[in-house]
Scaffold this motif. Structure first.
Motif, PDB file in Angstrom:
ATOM      1  N   ALA A 134     -24.802 -30.664   4.650  1.00 42.76           N
ATOM      2  CA  ALA A 134     -23.984 -29.482   4.375  1.00 42.76           C
ATOM      3  C   ALA A 134     -22.519 -29.785   4.654  1.00 42.76           C
ATOM      4  CB  ALA A 134     -24.451 -28.293   5.216  1.00 42.76           C
ATOM      5  N   ILE A 177     -20.167 -22.092   0.784  1.00 42.69           N
ATOM      6  CA  ILE A 177     -21.306 -22.982   1.077  1.00 42.69           C
ATOM      7  C   ILE A 177     -21.913 -22.637   2.434  1.00 42.69           C
ATOM      8  CG2 ILE A 177     -21.964 -25.393   1.505  1.00 42.69           C
ATOM      9  CD1 ILE A 177     -19.762 -26.171  -0.524  1.00 42.69           C
ATOM     10  N   MET A 226     -19.509 -29.783   1.954  1.00 43.07           N
ATOM     11  CA  MET A 226     -18.253 -29.025   2.095  1.00 43.07           C
ATOM     12  C   MET A 226     -17.038 -29.940   1.972  1.00 43.07           C
ATOM     13  SD  MET A 226     -19.002 -26.505   5.267  1.00 43.07           S
ATOM     14  CE  MET A 226     -20.522 -25.601   5.363  1.00 43.07           C
TER      15      MET A 226
END
Lengths: 326, 326, 326, 326, 326
Positions: D305, D282, D309
Motif C-alpha cells: 500500500a 488509497i 501510494m
C-alpha cells in the motif's frame, strides 16, 4: 495591362481610327477637337507605363509612385496637371476581411490616365456610369476625377457598413451568456479599421482642395460635387472612429465578462466541494474507533448515517442554490 | 575621422591636386569653377571638426551640436547656409533591435559637410548613387541634401517594415493556443517604436520646408523630390502609429488570454479534484464502523465498492468532458 | 407627405387661396408681398420632393441628401440659398434609448423648405411657437432657421439630461454592495453617447458661422440668438464628454469591484473549507487503528472527540470572523 | 537675502564704491557707463524685495509673483522690461526624487534682478561662467537671460537623464523573474514626470519668442542661442513624454506579470494538492471495513500500500513536472 | 433678492438719497458725476431682474441666462456692454465635496449688475476689498470685473489645493498595506475634477481677451491684471489635469494591489491547506486495516503518529514561511 483607352468629346466616346496604343496620336486627335483621352491601365509593366508617360509627359516621380503602388493617398500638383492617389477598399464576405487596392490618376487638360492596382470594380463602374451621363462627362477630365473619387468613396461607405455589422456581431457575442472567445475577432476588426483609416483620412485634404476650387486642373463648377464626396468621406471617418471606440469598450466588457465568469465558476466549484466534503467529515466521524459510540450499535445506524449525509448535502445544495452560488 | 572629401563640378567628381585636408584650398577651387566641396566626417575629433569649421565658417553652436550628437532632428538656418540634423535608423536582425545614429549636414552655396555618428551605410550609398547620376549631382549641394535625406528616409521605411514583421510575429504568438510570455516582447517593440517616432516626426517640418521651396539654400527645383521624401516620411509615421495601436490591442488580447487560460485551468483542476474527492467519500462511508453494514459482508463487497468508485469517477469525467471543463 | 405649407408676411400666417400644393404660386404670392413660404415635408416621396425642388430651384445634390437622410449635420451654401442638415435626438423612456431623426432645411430669401425624417415634435413646436411670436417671425426665413435650431438643440439638452440620470443610476449600481452586471448597461450608454456626439459636434461649425453673421442668407441681427444656440450646443457637448469619461471610470470601478468581490469570495470559501477540513483531520486521527490509543477507551471519548471538533471549528470560525474573512 | 549684486560693463565686473545695497546708485553708475546691474536675491523678505522694486521700478504684480513663488513658467512683457519665471529642477539621488525651485528674472535695459527660491546651483554657475566669458557678457542683460535659461534647461536634461535611469531600473524589475512590487515606484515616477512636464512645457513659448527675436528687451543677436535652448527644451519634453508612455506600458506588463504569476501559483498548488489527495484516497480504500479484502491479509500488504501510494504520487509529480505545472 | 446696490465715484461709495431700488435714478446720478452703479442681486425673482434689466437696458437673452443659471462660463459682447458668466467653486470640508455656483455680470460704461446663484462669499469679499482700495475702484466697472474674476479664480485655487490634499490621501490609502476600498473615493474625486474643469477651462478664453485689451468695455490698463488672473486660471487647469492623470494611475495601482493581495491570499490559503491535508493523509494511512502493520502494535505507536503529523506540519509551516507563502 491596358484595360481600356478612348477619346471623349462633347460628353461621349469617340471612335478613333489610330490603334489603341498610339497615345500621342489619340492625344493630338482629342486636343484638336476639344476632347480628352482616358487611358486605363491595370498593374502595367514598366514598359507600358513608360510609353504612356512619354505620350502625356508625366512627371518621373509620379510615374514611379504609380508603378510601385503602396503610396498613401495624396495629391501632387504640377504645372498644368495633377497626380492623385486613392486607396480602394472592398470587403470580402467569405473572410470577413477588408482588402485594399490603389488607383493613381494623372490628369491634364486633355487627358486622364488611371493606373489601377488590385480589384477593379470601382473604375469600371465609374467609366460606365460616366459614359451614360453625357452632361457630366462633358466637363472633361474633372468629371472623370469626380466619378472616380465618388465611386471609390462609395466603396468606403460600403466597407464601413460591413464593419458596422461585424461590430454588431461582436457586441452580440460579447454580451451573450455563452462563453465566447472574442478577443481575436476584436483584434482583427481593429486592424481592419486602422487600414480603413489610413485610406480615408489622408484623402480628406485633396478632396477639400477640390471642393474649394483651388486646384487649377479641376473645374471649379464641380466644387459642390466634391463637397459631397468630402461629406461622405467625413461621415465614413466618423463612423470608423466610433466603431473603434465601441470595439475598445466591447473589449473591456469582454474582459469584465471573463472575470465575472471566473467568479461564478469559483462559487460553483466551492459549493460543489462543500457538498462532498461535509459528508466526508461525517463518514470520518463514524469511522472513529471509540469503544463506545452508541450510533454504531443502532439497528439502522448505517441507514441513519447515510440519510444524515444526504440531508446535509441536500441542505447545502439548497443553501447554495438560494444564494446564487450554484 | 575624415572619410571622404572631394570637389564636384558639372555633376562629376573632380581630381584636385591639393591634399585632401586643405579645405580652404578645395573650397576656393570649387567656388572658382562653380562647383562645390563635399567633406565627409565620421565621429571627428574636436580638432578635425574645428579645422573644417574654420574653412567653411560654420556656426559655433551648430559645430558643437554636430560634435556632441544626441540632437533631435532639426533644421537651423543661417545667413547663407543651413545646418540639418537627421537621425539614422537601422534594424539589427540578430537582436530584433532598432539602432540609431546621427548625420549632421552643413550646407552652403559651395560646400557640404556631413558629420556622421554611428552606422554609415546610408551616406556611402547616397554618395555612390549621386556620383553615378550626373544630372542630379549637377544641382549642387541641394542634390546632396536630397540624396542624403532620401537615403535616410528609405532606411526608416526598411526599419518600419521590419517592425511590421515583428508585430505580425507577436500577433501570431498572442493568438496561438500555446502559453507564451509576450509582454516583454511587446514592451521592447513599443520602446523601439517610440525611438523611431522620435527620429521620424521632428524631421517632417524641415522636409516640408524644403518641399515648399522656402529654404534659400535649397534649390527650388528640388521641391517635388522633397515632397516625395515627405510622403515616405509621413507614411512611415502613419504605419508606426498604427503598429503602436495594434501592439496596445495585442497586449490587451494577451491579458485576456491569460484570464481565459486561468479560468480554463481552474475548471480543469476542479474537475480533477471532484474525480478524486467523490471516491474518497465512498471509501470513507465503507470505513465507518457500524455494526450492521450489509455490504461489508457481501462476497464481492470490496469489488463492488471499487467498481462503484470507478463508475462514479468515470461518470464525473464524462460529465466534465461534456461540459468542456476537462 | 406634406405636413404643412403656408405663406407668412409681417410676422403672421397668411391665408392663400391657391391650393396647398401649388408652390410656385405660393412663392410668387409671398415674394410679391415681401413674405415667405414655409413648406414642411415628412419623409416625402421622390415625386413630392421633386415638385418642391422645381418650385424653389433647389440644388440636385442637396435634394438627394434630403431624400436619403443619413447625412451628417452640415451647412451647404449656394448662390442665394443655404442647405442645412440637423440631427434630431429624443430619449425613449421605455427603452432607456436615444433615437435619432433628421431635419433638412432649404432656406432662400423667400422660402423655407423643411424635410423631416423620424419623430416630429421639435418641428411642430418650433412652428407653433413662431406663429405666436410675430416680432420674431417678422425676420423672415432666418427666424425659422433659428426657431428650428433652437428647438432641436433644446432636444439635445433634454437627451443629455436623461443620459446624465442614466449615468447616475449606473454609478449607484456600480458602487452598491449588491452584485450587479453593469457592463452591458455601460456599453449601451457609451454607444448612445457616441450617437449624441455625432449629432452635436458637427453642428457647432454651422452655428458658429450663423453666430458670426457671415452666412449671407441668415439675417445678421440674429447673431446673438445663434450665439445662444451655440452655447447650448457647446454645453451639451461638454456634458456628453464628461459623461463619457465618467462612464469609463465607472467601468473601471466595476472591474475593480469584481476583483474585490472575487477576493472576498475566495477568503470566505477558504475559511469555510478550513472549518470542515480540520475536524476531518481529527476524525481521521481517531480512526487510526493503533492498539493503544487511550482516548478510545474513555467513557466519554466519543463525546470528547465531537466536542473537540466543534470547539476547533468554533475557534476557526471566530478567528476568520475576526480577521474579516467570513 | 541678497546673494550677490554687481555692476557689469564691457563684459566684466566693475568695482563700485557705493554700498552693495544702494541699488539706485548702482543703477545710475551702470547706466552712465553703458553697463548694467545684476542683483541676485534668494527668498528675499518683503522689505528687501520692495527696496529693489523701487530702485528698478518693477511692476507690482510681478513683484508679488516673485515673492510668492509657486508660479508657472511665464514671460510677462512691460513697456521696456520683461518678467520671466523659470522652474528649476534637480534630482536628489538619496531619495530618487525630483525637487523644484523657481527663478524669477526682471530684465530691463540696464539691470537684471534674479529672485531665487530653492536650490541655487544653477544661478551661481550661470553667473560664474558668464563672468569668465566677456564676449558673451558684453551683450548685456540678454546675455544674463541666456545664461540663466541655458543653465536651467541643462538642469532639466540632467533630471530627465536620471529619470531615464529610474525607468530603466523599473523596467528591469518588472521583467525580472522575482516577484517585485513595482506599482508604487511607477506611480512615484509618473508623479515626478508630471512635475517635470509642468516645468518644461510652459517654458517653450517664452523661449520660442526669444528665439524669434520678437521680444524687444532681448538682443536679436541671441536668437540662435535661444533656439539652441529651445531645442534642448523640446528634447527634454519629448524624452519625458516617451518615458511616461513607457511607464504606462511597463505598468501593464507588471499587471500581466501578476496574472501570469497567479496562474503559475495556482497550477503549482493544484499539482501539489493532487500529489497528497490521491494517496489519501488509497488510504481510504484500505481503511474500508469489508470482510473480504484480500490485500489486507497479504504478508506485505502494508508495504505494498505504501509503495502504491508513493508510486502514484511519484507518477503525478512526474506528470505535472512534464506539463510544466510544477 | 437685492443684496446691495450703490453708486461709486472717484473710487469710493457715494451716499445717494433716492431709494435703493430706483435704479434709473441711481444710474442717472452716477452717469452725471462720472461714476457708476453696482447692483448686486442674489437669485432674483423674475420681477426683480426685469426691473433691473429695464433700468440698464440689458439684452433679453442675457437676462434669461442670468435668471436660469446653469450656463457655461462665457463672454457675450453687445454694443457698449458685456455679459460675463463665471462659475464659482467652493470646497465643503464636511463632505469632501466641491460645490458650484454661478455669477453673471452685466457691465456697461456706467453700471455693473452682478447676479449670483449659490454661495456668496466671493462677491462680498470682492466688493469689500474694492471699497478699501480707492485707486483700483477708480478705474470704474473694469475694476469690479477684475475684482470679481480675481476673487473667483482665487476660489478655484483653493478648491484645487483641497483636491490636491484629497489626492494625497487617496495615494496614501492606495499604497498602504491595509486593504482599502478606494475605487468609490477615486471615482468621486474624478467626478469633482471634471466639474472643476468645466468651470475653469471655458473661462480662459474671456480672460485672455480681457488680457489682450481687445474688449472695449474693459479698460486696457487692466491688461496685466487680467493676465495675472489668466495665469492663475491656467495653473489651476494644469494642476487639475495632473491630478486627473495621477488619479488614473492611482486607480491602476489600486487594481494591481488587489491582484497582488489576491495572489498573497491564495498562497496563504494553499499553505494552510497543505498543513492540514498532509497529516490527514498520515491519519488515513494508520487507519488502514492491514493485518500486519507493525507501527500499530508499538507501545508508543499512537504518540509516534501524532508526533509525525506535528513534525510534518511544522516542517511545512517552516517551508512556506521561508518561501514567503505564509
Amino acid at each position: 495591362m491596358i484595360v481600356d483607352s478612348a477619346v471623349y468629346r462633347d460628353g461621349s466616346r469617340v471612335q478613333v481610327d489610330c490603334g489603341g496604343h498610339d497615345y500621342a496620336a489619340m492625344r493630338k486627335t482629342a486636343a484638336a477637337e476639344g476632347g480628352f483621352v482616358w487611358v486605363g491601365l491595370h498593374e502595367p509593366s514598366h514598359q507600358e507605363l513608360a510609353g504612356v508617360a512619354r505620350a502625356f509627359d508625366l512627371h518621373r516621380l509620379a510615374v514611379e509612385d504609380a508603378f510601385n503602388a503602396h503610396q498613401r493617398p495624396k495629391l501632387e500638383q504640377y504645372e498644368d496637371s495633377i497626380f492623385l492617389v486613392l486607396k480602394t477598399l472592398w470587403y470580402v464576405d467569405e473572410e470577413d476581411a477588408v482588402e485594399t487596392g490603389e488607383i493613381a490618376l494623372f490628369v491634364g487638360p486633355d487627358f486622364v490616365v488611371t493606373v489601377r492596382h488590385g480589384h477593379g470594380g470601382r473604375l469600371h463602374e465609374a467609366r460606365a456610369r460616366l459614359e451614360h451621363t453625357a452632361h457630366v462627362l462633358d466637363h472633361g477630365p474633372s468629371a472623370v476625377v469626380y466619378a472616380v473619387c465618388d465611386s471609390v468613396v462609395d466603396g468606403y461607405t460600403e466597407v464601413v457598413d460591413s464593419l458596422q455589422e461585424d461590430v454588431d456581431e461582436v457586441e452580440a457575442s460579447v454580451f451573450s451568456p455563452q462563453r465566447t472567445n472574442d478577443s481575436a475577432r476584436i483584434y482583427t476588426l481593429k486592424r481592419e479599421i486602422s487600414e480603413v483609416r489610413r485610406a480615408v483620412l489622408p484623402l480628406r485634404e485633396p478632396m477639400r482642395r477640390f471642393a474649394q476650387g483651388t486646384v487649377e486642373a479641376i473645374d471649379g463648377d464641380g466644387a459642390p460635387f466634391f463637397r459631397d464626396v468630402t461629406d461622405h468621406l467625413t461621415q465614413a471617418a466618423e463612423i470608423v472612429e466610433t466603431l473603434d471606440t465601441l470595439l475598445s469598450t466591447a473589449f473591456e466588457a469582454y474582459l469584465a465578462g471573463i472575470s465575472v465568469q471566473q467568479n461564478d465558476d469559483m462559487r460553483k466549484i466551492s459549493a460543489g466541494a462543500a457538498i462532498v466534503v461535509v459528508p466526508t467529515l461525517i463518514a470520518g466521524i463514524y469511522g472513529m474507533n471509540f469503544d463506545r459510540m452508541p450510533e454504531l450499535a443502532w439497528r439502522f445506524g448505517y441507514g441513519y448515517a447515510l440519510v444524515l449525509m444526504a440531508t446535509v448535502s441536500g441542505l447545502l445544495w439548497w443553501f447554495f442554490k438560494r444564494s446564487g452560488w450554484l
